[in-house]
Design a protein around this motif. Structure first.
Motif, short mmCIF file in Angstrom:
data_model
loop_
_atom_site.label_atom_id
_atom_site.label_comp_id
_atom_site.label_asym_id
_atom_site.label_seq_id
_atom_site.Cartn_x
_atom_site.Cartn_y
_atom_site.Cartn_z
N TRP A 153 5.15 4.12 -17.62
CA TRP A 153 4.84 2.70 -17.73
C TRP A 153 5.36 1.95 -16.50
O TRP A 153 4.66 1.11 -15.93
N GLY A 154 6.57 2.24 -16.08
CA GLY A 154 7.16 1.59 -14.90
C GLY A 154 6.34 1.84 -13.65
O GLY A 154 6.09 0.92 -12.85
N LEU A 155 5.88 3.07 -13.47
CA LEU A 155 5.05 3.39 -12.30
C LEU A 155 3.71 2.66 -12.36
O LEU A 155 3.19 2.21 -11.33
N MET A 156 3.14 2.55 -13.55
CA MET A 156 1.87 1.82 -13.68
C MET A 156 2.06 0.34 -13.34
O MET A 156 1.22 -0.27 -12.68
N VAL A 157 3.17 -0.24 -13.77
CA VAL A 157 3.45 -1.65 -13.45
C VAL A 157 3.61 -1.81 -11.94
O VAL A 157 3.05 -2.74 -11.34
N ILE A 158 4.34 -0.92 -11.30
CA ILE A 158 4.52 -0.98 -9.85
C ILE A 158 3.17 -0.88 -9.15
O ILE A 158 2.86 -1.66 -8.25
N ALA A 159 2.34 0.07 -9.57
CA ALA A 159 1.02 0.25 -8.94
C ALA A 159 0.17 -1.01 -9.10
O ALA A 159 -0.49 -1.44 -8.15
N LYS A 160 0.19 -1.63 -10.28
CA LYS A 160 -0.60 -2.85 -10.49
C LYS A 160 -0.07 -4.01 -9.65
O LYS A 160 -0.85 -4.78 -9.08
N LEU A 161 1.25 -4.14 -9.56
CA LEU A 161 1.82 -5.20 -8.72
C LEU A 161 1.44 -5.00 -7.25
O LEU A 161 1.16 -5.96 -6.54
N CYS A 162 1.44 -3.76 -6.82
CA CYS A 162 1.08 -3.47 -5.42
C CYS A 162 -0.38 -3.83 -5.15
O CYS A 162 -0.70 -4.41 -4.11
N ARG A 163 -1.26 -3.47 -6.06
CA ARG A 163 -2.68 -3.81 -5.89
C ARG A 163 -2.88 -5.31 -5.81
O ARG A 163 -3.75 -5.80 -5.10
N ALA A 164 -2.05 -6.05 -6.52
CA ALA A 164 -2.17 -7.51 -6.52
C ALA A 164 -1.39 -8.15 -5.36
O ALA A 164 -1.40 -9.36 -5.21
N GLY A 165 -0.71 -7.33 -4.55
CA GLY A 165 0.07 -7.86 -3.43
C GLY A 165 1.36 -8.52 -3.88
O GLY A 165 1.89 -9.38 -3.20
N GLY A 166 1.87 -8.10 -5.01
CA GLY A 166 3.02 -8.75 -5.63
C GLY A 166 4.34 -8.64 -4.92
O GLY A 166 5.26 -9.38 -5.23
N PHE A 167 4.49 -7.77 -3.95
CA PHE A 167 5.79 -7.60 -3.30
C PHE A 167 5.87 -8.30 -1.95
O PHE A 167 6.92 -8.36 -1.36
N ARG A 168 4.78 -8.83 -1.44
CA ARG A 168 4.80 -9.45 -0.11
C ARG A 168 5.80 -10.60 0.00
O ARG A 168 6.61 -10.60 0.89
N GLU A 228 0.83 -1.21 0.00
CA GLU A 228 0.00 0.00 0.00
C GLU A 228 0.86 1.26 0.00
O GLU A 228 0.52 2.26 -0.64
N VAL A 229 1.99 1.22 0.70
CA VAL A 229 2.91 2.37 0.68
C VAL A 229 3.46 2.57 -0.72
O VAL A 229 3.38 3.68 -1.27
N LEU A 230 3.99 1.52 -1.30
CA LEU A 230 4.58 1.64 -2.63
C LEU A 230 3.53 2.02 -3.66
O LEU A 230 3.77 2.85 -4.54
N GLY A 231 2.33 1.43 -3.54
CA GLY A 231 1.24 1.77 -4.46
C GLY A 231 0.81 3.22 -4.34
O GLY A 231 0.54 3.89 -5.34
N THR A 232 0.75 3.73 -3.11
CA THR A 232 0.38 5.13 -2.88
C THR A 232 1.41 6.07 -3.49
O THR A 232 1.07 7.03 -4.18
N VAL A 233 2.69 5.78 -3.25
CA VAL A 233 3.75 6.63 -3.79
C VAL A 233 3.75 6.57 -5.32
O VAL A 233 3.85 7.61 -5.99
N ALA A 234 3.60 5.37 -5.88
CA ALA A 234 3.57 5.25 -7.35
C ALA A 234 2.36 5.98 -7.92
O ALA A 234 2.47 6.65 -8.95
N GLY A 235 1.22 5.88 -7.25
CA GLY A 235 0.01 6.57 -7.72
C GLY A 235 0.19 8.07 -7.73
O GLY A 235 -0.20 8.76 -8.68
N TYR A 236 0.80 8.62 -6.68
CA TYR A 236 1.04 10.07 -6.64
C TYR A 236 2.07 10.47 -7.69
O TYR A 236 1.96 11.53 -8.30
#
Length: 145
Positions: free
Chosen positions: A110-125, A77-85
């Motif tokens: 494009w890189g930020l969008m990929v990071i945001a999508k991975l975060c929404r999917a919980g990809g970094f846990r 959620e932190v990484l997704g929030t930062v990428a979204g902003y």
């Protein structure tokens, strides 16, 4: 009493906690939420991001005991929030001139969008350890002793 998403906008925490002490009756409770990792906002009056230790210090110094304290949000959620902003920044900046500059900007977006999508999917846990230090917000319930 509630104090939500406010303390980061107060320059003098000692005075603010003194006022909270006056407002809460003996035995009364104070519910606080405050961001920890969150982009600056409401500038020029965005001053602090309190840590759990800071909240513990100010609570104890002003006659409160911590009944409940929890970080809200996780690394994704932190990484997704930062990428979204960061993605929003592209909406405010004019497109760069020149082929290389425009290409760089598109790759960054494009890189930020990929990071945001991975975060929404919980990809970094599973991939990252020691992520408990990254969280979005502090949630506390205090009681005046």
């Amino acid at each position: 009493m509630f104090c939500t998403e406010l303390l980061e906008h107060v320059a003098d925490w000692k005075a603010a906690w003194g006022n909270l002490t006056k407002l809460v009756a003996q035995g009364g409770e104070l519910f606080i939420t405050s961001p920890f990792v969150f982009p600056r906002h409401e500038e020029p009056h965005d001053y602090f991001r309190g840590t759990p230790a800071a909240f513990g210090h100010f609570a104890a110094a002003h006659g409160f005991e911590i009944v409940f304290q929890k970080p809200a949000g996780d690394f994704n959620e932190v990484l997704g929030t930062v990428a979204g902003y960061a993605l929003k920044c592209f909406d405010y900046e004019p497109a760069s001139s020149g082929l290389v500059a425009r290409l760089r900007q598109r790759i960054q977006r494009w890189g930020l969008m990929v990071i945001a999508k991975l975060c929404r999917a919980g990809g970094f846990r599973p991939a990252l350890g020691h992520t408990r230090a990254f969280y979005l917000s502090n949630i506390l319930l205090l009681r005046k002793v």
